[in-house]
Design an enzyme around this catalytic site. Structure first.
Site, PDB file in Angstrom:
ATOM      1  N   ASP A 194       0.910  -1.260  -0.005  1.00 31.03           N
ATOM      2  CA  ASP A 194       0.059   0.109   0.019  1.00 31.03           C
ATOM      3  C   ASP A 194       0.756   1.403  -0.083  1.00 31.03           C
ATOM      4  O   ASP A 194       0.504   2.277  -0.621  1.00 31.03           O
ATOM      5  CB  ASP A 194      -1.109   0.055   1.309  1.00 31.03           C
ATOM      6  CG  ASP A 194      -1.948  -1.287   1.237  1.00 31.03           C
ATOM      7  OD1 ASP A 194      -2.027  -1.898   0.010  1.00 31.03           O
ATOM      8  OD2 ASP A 194      -2.564  -1.408   2.096  1.00 31.03           O
ATOM      9  N   GLY A 195       2.017   1.278   0.663  1.00 31.38           N
ATOM     10  CA  GLY A 195       2.902   2.506   0.692  1.00 31.38           C
ATOM     11  C   GLY A 195       3.350   2.808  -0.504  1.00 31.38           C
ATOM     12  O   GLY A 195       3.723   4.272  -0.920  1.00 31.38           O
ATOM     13  N   ASN A 305      -5.038   8.774   1.360  1.00 36.04           N
ATOM     14  CA  ASN A 305      -5.415   8.083   2.847  1.00 36.04           C
ATOM     15  C   ASN A 305      -6.094   9.174   3.781  1.00 36.04           C
ATOM     16  O   ASN A 305      -7.367   9.079   4.069  1.00 36.04           O
ATOM     17  CB  ASN A 305      -4.418   7.213   3.513  1.00 36.04           C
ATOM     18  CG  ASN A 305      -4.235   5.771   3.082  1.00 36.04           C
ATOM     19  OD1 ASN A 305      -5.187   5.162   2.447  1.00 36.04           O
ATOM     20  ND2 ASN A 305      -3.493   4.904   3.513  1.00 36.04           N
ATOM     21  N   ASP A 335      -5.504  13.135  21.764  1.00 36.42           N
ATOM     22  CA  ASP A 335      -4.265  12.961  21.163  1.00 36.42           C
ATOM     23  C   ASP A 335      -4.179  13.539  19.478  1.00 36.42           C
ATOM     24  O   ASP A 335      -3.042  13.750  19.144  1.00 36.42           O
ATOM     25  CB  ASP A 335      -3.788  11.240  21.051  1.00 36.42           C
ATOM     26  CG  ASP A 335      -3.238  10.745  22.272  1.00 36.42           C
ATOM     27  OD1 ASP A 335      -3.100  11.607  23.327  1.00 36.42           O
ATOM     28  OD2 ASP A 335      -3.024   9.667  22.478  1.00 36.42           O
ATOM     29  N   THR A 346      -9.837   2.236   5.865  1.00 36.23           N
ATOM     30  CA  THR A 346      -9.236   1.079   6.215  1.00 36.23           C
ATOM     31  C   THR A 346      -7.932   0.903   6.746  1.00 36.23           C
ATOM     32  O   THR A 346      -6.997   0.027   6.838  1.00 36.23           O
ATOM     33  CB  THR A 346      -9.428   0.037   5.345  1.00 36.23           C
ATOM     34  OG1 THR A 346      -8.637   0.509   3.982  1.00 36.23           O
ATOM     35  CG2 THR A 346     -10.870  -0.345   4.817  1.00 36.23           C
ATOM     36  N   ALA A 347      -7.284   2.347   6.917  1.00 41.78           N
ATOM     37  CA  ALA A 347      -5.859   2.353   7.369  1.00 41.78           C
ATOM     38  C   ALA A 347      -5.985   2.934   8.844  1.00 41.78           C
ATOM     39  O   ALA A 347      -6.268   2.189   9.893  1.00 41.78           O
ATOM     40  CB  ALA A 347      -5.289   3.300   6.409  1.00 41.78           C
ATOM     41  N   TYR A 348      -5.263   4.067   9.087  1.00 41.52           N
ATOM     42  CA  TYR A 348      -5.415   4.544  10.592  1.00 41.52           C
ATOM     43  C   TYR A 348      -6.567   4.682  11.161  1.00 41.52           C
ATOM     44  O   TYR A 348      -6.737   4.264  12.312  1.00 41.52           O
ATOM     45  CB  TYR A 348      -4.604   5.986  10.280  1.00 41.52           C
ATOM     46  CG  TYR A 348      -3.997   6.222  11.882  1.00 41.52           C
ATOM     47  CD1 TYR A 348      -4.411   5.534  13.025  1.00 41.52           C
ATOM     48  CD2 TYR A 348      -3.185   7.771  11.781  1.00 41.52           C
ATOM     49  CE1 TYR A 348      -3.635   6.252  14.179  1.00 41.52           C
ATOM     50  CE2 TYR A 348      -2.792   7.897  13.082  1.00 41.52           C
ATOM     51  CZ  TYR A 348      -3.122   7.246  14.341  1.00 41.52           C
ATOM     52  OH  TYR A 348      -2.501   7.915  15.238  1.00 41.52           O
ATOM     53  N   ALA A 349      -7.536   5.125  10.415  1.00 46.51           N
ATOM     54  CA  ALA A 349      -8.942   5.212  10.930  1.00 46.51           C
ATOM     55  C   ALA A 349      -9.531   4.309  11.526  1.00 46.51           C
ATOM     56  O   ALA A 349      -9.980   4.347  12.608  1.00 46.51           O
ATOM     57  CB  ALA A 349     -10.001   5.955   9.837  1.00 46.51           C
TER      58      ALA A 349
END
Length: 474
Positions: A194-195, A305, A335, A346-349
């Site tokens: 993905d990166g 993203n 934070d 579907t990543a950090y979230a």
């Protein structure tokens, strides 16, 4: 008959008639003024003023409602992807992409693609052999001009390959941040995870050519193609036999406060290198370009993203004001905050507790990071809104912002970060179709809803009562 009396003075009847006329005029004026001063609720809410015909400037009314200047609908994405890529149109589709059924979004080539950008995952020896095989096939069999990163020539694992030594003089190279690839690339192939796809997206801050991503990385949620039999798969795409997922991106604009003093409104720097505000020592960092505040021109970023605002190295809560279309919505205390696309859901979230949204859904996700509130849940807003993020005036510290994990910047008091949906999506080529690819990624990469199946009853030995509960032996 004269209206005057014998001595030239007005007669009594004349005086009475004039008095009656004056009274009638006064009554009419009072009625008119009363009608003018009685403002209906609809007129007041719309900002209309009945004093304007009299030449009197309208008085500002805080209760009036401001009309929207933006549509809640997502902006219609650009239908041209690089110099050659287009959306195939047929009788079942309308002109505006946002009104189309995503199932009908298929790739077509306006003209034959001649240039291809191949991006490989860095620091991964396993990708070298597929990378060399791919560029050799593209050059010798497809007669295409292949672009690669200039950093490939410094990768010892690549330069040590004998086949690459024969091909490197036939390659075109680019340097990130120096060479503009706009209108030079017809097609993109990613080899990695993905990166790698996120990096390819960052290279194009306007129209993005169609992207074909092969799964050679760690997770591979956004890379639906396996490298086996790559020749047939790439040929099918070059012939226009492919479905597209238009992955929306966020346009982020960072505007600095009109000041050259980084701590003008946060206090003053003390002798120990801390910022003092209201008697409180606050550690601050002026690295990563945040000390260059003399350049007040806005900075623009397109992210695939998410954009993340966090408290950085500070031990204090992040204290950030959130506005949506100019309306102050809430103060984020925690934070930080994640503003993501459906692709980024579907990543950090999702790690921060958000829901997962299909990339074809026009939306923006707002997810707090460890909020100091039990009721602050992630929300989804229409793709057409504009978000604005600022440091709260009473915040004890600054904040930090990153764009798809890159270009990390410090946010100071008075800085403003605007986020809205861009008209330049990433046209991601599907291995199957928009639905199958997404659910396969959920199952394979995130193990979505994976658990042991419940056993069925053994009909021969099962003993239950009429309610369906097991009858326990006593």
């Amino acid at each position: 008959m004269s209206e005057n009396g014998e001595n030239g003075s007005p007669s009594i009847s004349t005086l009475l008639e004039k008095e009656s006329n004056l009274a009638s005029s006064a009554t009419s004026a009072l009625i008119s003024a009363s009608e003018n001063l009685s403002v209906s609720s609809s007129e007041r809410d719309s900002g209309a003023s009945t004093l304007a015909p009299l030449g009197i400037p309208p008085k500002f009314d805080k209760r009036r409602t401001f009309r929207r200047t933006r549509s809640l609908n997502a902006p219609s994405p650009i239908q041209q992807f690089g110099p050659c890529g287009r959306i195939m149109k047929n009788s079942a589709m309308v002109m505006q992409v946002q009104d189309q059924d995503p199932a009908f979004q298929r790739l077509t080539w306006y003209k034959t693609p001649l240039t291809v950008l191949v991006i490989k995952k860095v620091r991964d020896v396993a990708v070298v052999i597929p990378f060399v095989h791919l560029i050799e096939w593209l050059i010798n069999n497809k007669r295409m001009v292949v672009y690669c990163e200039e950093a490939v020539k410094d990768d010892k694992s690549v330069t040590g390959n004998s086949k690459f030594d024969e091909l490197q003089d036939k390659l075109m190279y680019f340097r990130e941040g120096r060479d503009d690839l706009t209108d030079k690339i017809d097609f993109i192939i990613c080899l990695g995870g993905d990166g790698t796809l996120l990096y390819a997206s960052s290279l194009f801050q306007q129209s993005v050519p169609p992207v074909m991503a092969f799964h050679l990385g760690s997770l591979g949620f956004l890379t639906p193609f396996l490298f086996d039999n790559f020749e047939e798969k790439v040929t099918n795409v070059l012939e226009g036999n492919a479905a597209l997922t238009l992955r929306s991106r966020l346009k982020c604009t960072l505007k600095r406060r009109q000041s050259t003093d980084a701590t003008a409104d946060t206090g003053h720097i003390t002798s120990n290198g801390q910022v003092s505000q209201n008697g409180i020592g606050i550690h601050t960092s002026l690295t990563n370009g945040s000390n260059n505040r003399s350049n007040n021109s806005p900075m623009n970023f397109l992210v695939l993203n998410e954009v993340v605002v966090d408290r950085g190295p500070s031990p204090y809560l992040s204290n950030v004001d959130l506005f949506i279309d100019g309306k102050h919505v809430t103060v984020v205390q925690g934070d930080g905050l994640i503003v993501s696309t459906p692709t980024g859901s579907t990543a950090y979230a999702v790690a921060a507790g958000a829901s997962m949204i299909h990339p074809s859904v026009p939306a923006i996700m707002i997810t707090p990071i460890c909020p100091h509130s039990l009721s602050f849940r992630p929300i989804v807003v229409p793709a057409g809104v504009e978000l604005k993020i600022k440091i709260s005036p009473d915040s004890r510290n600054t904040a930090w912002v990153s764009f798809d994990g890159r270009n990390r910047q410090e946010l100071h008091h008075g800085d403003a970060l605007s986020v809205t949906t861009s008209v330049y999506p990433v046209p991601s080529i599907c291995a199957q179709d928009q639905i199958s690819d997404w659910f396969d990624s959920l199952a394979d990469c995130l193990q979505w809803n994976v658990r042991k199946r419940q056993k069925t009853f053994d009909e021969d030995n099962c003993t239950t009562d009429s309610s369906g509960y097991d009858i326990m032996d006593t």
